[in-house]
Design a protein around this motif. Structure first.
Motif, mmCIF file in Angstrom:
data_model
loop_
_atom_site.group_PDB
_atom_site.id
_atom_site.type_symbol
_atom_site.label_atom_id
_atom_site.label_comp_id
_atom_site.label_asym_id
_atom_site.label_seq_id
_atom_site.Cartn_x
_atom_site.Cartn_y
_atom_site.Cartn_z
ATOM 1 N N SER A 159 -9.975 3.320 1.021
ATOM 2 C CA SER A 159 -11.019 2.355 0.648
ATOM 3 C C SER A 159 -11.364 1.522 1.870
ATOM 4 O O SER A 159 -10.643 1.529 2.863
ATOM 5 C CB SER A 159 -10.542 1.452 -0.490
ATOM 6 N N SER A 160 -12.445 0.782 1.782
ATOM 7 C CA SER A 160 -12.897 0.012 2.946
ATOM 8 C C SER A 160 -11.897 -1.065 3.360
ATOM 9 O O SER A 160 -11.841 -1.440 4.510
ATOM 10 C CB SER A 160 -14.259 -0.627 2.661
ATOM 11 N N GLY A 161 -11.086 -1.543 2.432
ATOM 12 C CA GLY A 161 -10.112 -2.584 2.752
ATOM 13 C C GLY A 161 -8.774 -2.064 3.228
ATOM 14 O O GLY A 161 -7.854 -2.837 3.489
ATOM 15 N N LEU A 162 -8.647 -0.754 3.360
ATOM 16 C CA LEU A 162 -7.371 -0.140 3.736
ATOM 17 C C LEU A 162 -7.416 0.314 5.186
ATOM 18 O O LEU A 162 -8.402 0.918 5.612
ATOM 19 C CB LEU A 162 -7.103 1.062 2.823
ATOM 20 N N SER A 163 -6.372 0.038 5.925
ATOM 21 C CA SER A 163 -6.279 0.477 7.322
ATOM 22 C C SER A 163 -5.249 1.597 7.425
ATOM 23 O O SER A 163 -4.071 1.389 7.128
ATOM 24 C CB SER A 163 -5.867 -0.687 8.219
ATOM 25 N N LEU A 164 -5.701 2.776 7.830
ATOM 26 C CA LEU A 164 -4.799 3.902 8.016
ATOM 27 C C LEU A 164 -3.749 3.597 9.079
ATOM 28 O O LEU A 164 -2.589 3.984 8.937
ATOM 29 C CB LEU A 164 -5.610 5.140 8.402
ATOM 30 N N ALA A 165 -4.147 2.885 10.125
ATOM 31 C CA ALA A 165 -3.201 2.496 11.176
ATOM 32 C C ALA A 165 -2.102 1.600 10.609
ATOM 33 O O ALA A 165 -0.936 1.725 10.989
ATOM 34 C CB ALA A 165 -3.931 1.793 12.314
ATOM 35 N N ASP A 166 -2.457 0.710 9.672
ATOM 36 C CA ASP A 166 -1.452 -0.157 9.048
ATOM 37 C C ASP A 166 -0.474 0.652 8.203
ATOM 38 O O ASP A 166 0.727 0.368 8.186
ATOM 39 C CB ASP A 166 -2.119 -1.228 8.186
ATOM 40 N N VAL A 167 -0.976 1.649 7.498
ATOM 41 C CA VAL A 167 -0.096 2.502 6.698
ATOM 42 C C VAL A 167 0.853 3.253 7.615
ATOM 43 O O VAL A 167 2.059 3.317 7.380
ATOM 44 C CB VAL A 167 -0.905 3.479 5.818
ATOM 45 N N ASN A 168 0.329 3.809 8.698
ATOM 46 C CA ASN A 168 1.146 4.553 9.641
ATOM 47 C C ASN A 168 2.209 3.678 10.296
ATOM 48 O O ASN A 168 3.299 4.144 10.614
ATOM 49 C CB ASN A 168 0.262 5.207 10.707
ATOM 50 N N ALA A 169 1.925 2.402 10.466
ATOM 51 C CA ALA A 169 2.853 1.480 11.131
ATOM 52 C C ALA A 169 3.893 0.883 10.185
ATOM 53 O O ALA A 169 4.754 0.121 10.624
ATOM 54 C CB ALA A 169 2.068 0.356 11.807
ATOM 55 N N MET A 170 3.836 1.219 8.906
ATOM 56 C CA MET A 170 4.763 0.607 7.943
ATOM 57 C C MET A 170 6.206 0.936 8.264
ATOM 58 O O MET A 170 6.564 2.085 8.503
ATOM 59 C CB MET A 170 4.454 1.079 6.523
ATOM 60 N N SER A 171 7.018 -0.109 8.284
ATOM 61 C CA SER A 171 8.472 0.043 8.380
ATOM 62 C C SER A 171 9.077 -1.172 7.692
ATOM 63 O O SER A 171 8.458 -2.243 7.641
ATOM 64 C CB SER A 171 8.932 0.146 9.837
ATOM 65 N N ASN A 172 10.240 -0.993 7.115
ATOM 66 C CA ASN A 172 10.925 -2.078 6.415
ATOM 67 C C ASN A 172 10.082 -2.626 5.256
ATOM 68 O O ASN A 172 9.967 -3.835 5.081
ATOM 69 C CB ASN A 172 11.317 -3.186 7.389
ATOM 70 N N VAL A 173 9.459 -1.719 4.481
ATOM 71 C CA VAL A 173 8.649 -2.126 3.333
ATOM 72 C C VAL A 173 9.369 -1.745 2.040
ATOM 73 O O VAL A 173 10.221 -0.859 2.015
ATOM 74 C CB VAL A 173 7.233 -1.499 3.354
ATOM 75 N N THR A 174 8.979 -2.421 0.963
ATOM 76 C CA THR A 174 9.479 -2.089 -0.372
ATOM 77 C C THR A 174 8.363 -1.385 -1.128
ATOM 78 O O THR A 174 7.266 -1.914 -1.272
ATOM 79 C CB THR A 174 9.901 -3.360 -1.131
ATOM 80 N N VAL A 175 8.649 -0.164 -1.577
ATOM 81 C CA VAL A 175 7.683 0.654 -2.302
ATOM 82 C C VAL A 175 8.161 0.753 -3.752
ATOM 83 O O VAL A 175 9.311 1.097 -4.011
ATOM 84 C CB VAL A 175 7.563 2.063 -1.684
ATOM 85 N N VAL A 176 7.265 0.438 -4.682
ATOM 86 C CA VAL A 176 7.604 0.490 -6.109
ATOM 87 C C VAL A 176 6.589 1.367 -6.829
ATOM 88 O O VAL A 176 5.377 1.169 -6.687
ATOM 89 C CB VAL A 176 7.614 -0.920 -6.737
ATOM 90 N N ALA A 177 7.091 2.329 -7.585
ATOM 91 C CA ALA A 177 6.252 3.197 -8.412
ATOM 92 C C ALA A 177 6.659 2.989 -9.865
ATOM 93 O O ALA A 177 7.834 3.113 -10.206
ATOM 94 C CB ALA A 177 6.431 4.655 -8.012
ATOM 95 N N GLU A 178 5.680 2.657 -10.695
ATOM 96 C CA GLU A 178 5.911 2.507 -12.131
ATOM 97 C C GLU A 178 5.341 3.729 -12.827
ATOM 98 O O GLU A 178 4.162 4.035 -12.682
ATOM 99 C CB GLU A 178 5.232 1.248 -12.645
ATOM 100 N N LEU A 179 6.188 4.427 -13.590
ATOM 101 C CA LEU A 179 5.806 5.697 -14.188
ATOM 102 C C LEU A 179 5.487 5.550 -15.674
ATOM 103 O O LEU A 179 5.945 4.616 -16.335
ATOM 104 C CB LEU A 179 6.943 6.712 -14.014
ATOM 105 N N ALA A 180 4.755 6.490 -16.201
ATOM 106 C CA ALA A 180 4.337 6.477 -17.605
ATOM 107 C C ALA A 180 5.532 6.478 -18.552
ATOM 108 O O ALA A 180 5.473 5.898 -19.632
ATOM 109 C CB ALA A 180 3.445 7.677 -17.895
ATOM 110 N N ASN A 181 6.628 7.111 -18.160
ATOM 111 C CA ASN A 181 7.790 7.207 -19.034
ATOM 112 C C ASN A 181 8.646 5.943 -19.028
ATOM 113 O O ASN A 181 9.717 5.905 -19.631
ATOM 114 C CB ASN A 181 8.638 8.431 -18.677
ATOM 115 N N GLY A 182 8.199 4.912 -18.320
ATOM 116 C CA GLY A 182 8.915 3.642 -18.290
ATOM 117 C C GLY A 182 9.841 3.470 -17.098
ATOM 118 O O GLY A 182 10.352 2.376 -16.866
ATOM 119 N N LYS A 183 10.057 4.521 -16.329
ATOM 120 C CA LYS A 183 10.910 4.395 -15.146
ATOM 121 C C LYS A 183 10.212 3.587 -14.068
ATOM 122 O O LYS A 183 8.995 3.645 -13.907
ATOM 123 C CB LYS A 183 11.261 5.765 -14.564
ATOM 124 N N VAL A 184 11.027 2.873 -13.290
ATOM 125 C CA VAL A 184 10.543 2.164 -12.118
ATOM 126 C C VAL A 184 11.342 2.687 -10.933
ATOM 127 O O VAL A 184 12.573 2.591 -10.911
ATOM 128 C CB VAL A 184 10.707 0.637 -12.262
#
Length: 122
Positions: free
Chosen positions: A64-89
C-alpha cells in the motif's frame, strides 16, 4: 477470535510491533522447536542427534502507499502476532525478516518471512 468450534480456517489478522498489516494470504508458521536426525551405522541404528530450529511466521502482505518495502526488509527485533480463525494466537518475539521482498504489481503483494528464536502458539 473463534466463538464457533466449527470455524477453523480463513480469516486471520497480522500485526508487527502492534501495527496492522494487510494480510493477503498464505499465512504459515512453525513454532520454535528441535530437529532430530537419525544416526545410523553400518551395524544398526545408533540413535539421533538434535539441533535447534528457528521458528517462523510467513505470509503474503498487500503493498500500500503507506508501506515501505525497505522498512520491512530492515525489520529486526520485532514482535509478530498472527490471530487465526480457530482462535489460536501465534506470537514471534525478537524476530527478523529474511530473504529480499519483491512486490508483484499485478495484485500488489509480496512474500515476507520472519524468523526468530521464540515462536509460540496459544
Amino acid at each position: 477470535m473463534a466463538t464457533n468450534p466449527n470455524f477453523l480456517a480463513g480469516i486471520a489478522y497480522l500485526t508487527v510491533d502492534g501495527k496492522s498489516y494487510m494480510l493477503a494470504g498464505d499465512l504459515s508458521y512453525q513454532v520454535s522447536t528441535r530437529k532430530r536426525t537419525t544416526l545410523t551405522g553400518q551395524d544398526a541404528v545408533h540413535g539421533y542427534s538434535e539441533e535447534p530450529v528457528a521458528g517462523f511466521i510467513a505470509c503474503n502482505v498487500r503493498d500500500s502507499s503507506g508501506l515501505s518495502l525497505a522498512d520491512v526488509n530492515a525489520m529486526s527485533n520485532v514482535t509478530v502476532v498472527a490471530e487465526l480463525a480457530n482462535g489460536k494466537v501465534i506470537t514471534g518475539r525478537n524476530m527478523w525478516t529474511v530473504d529480499v521482498q519483491e512486490v508483484k504489481t499485478t495484485d500488489a503483494t509480496f512474500p515476507v518471512r520472519w524468523e526468530g528464536i521464540s515462536v509460540e502458539e496459544a
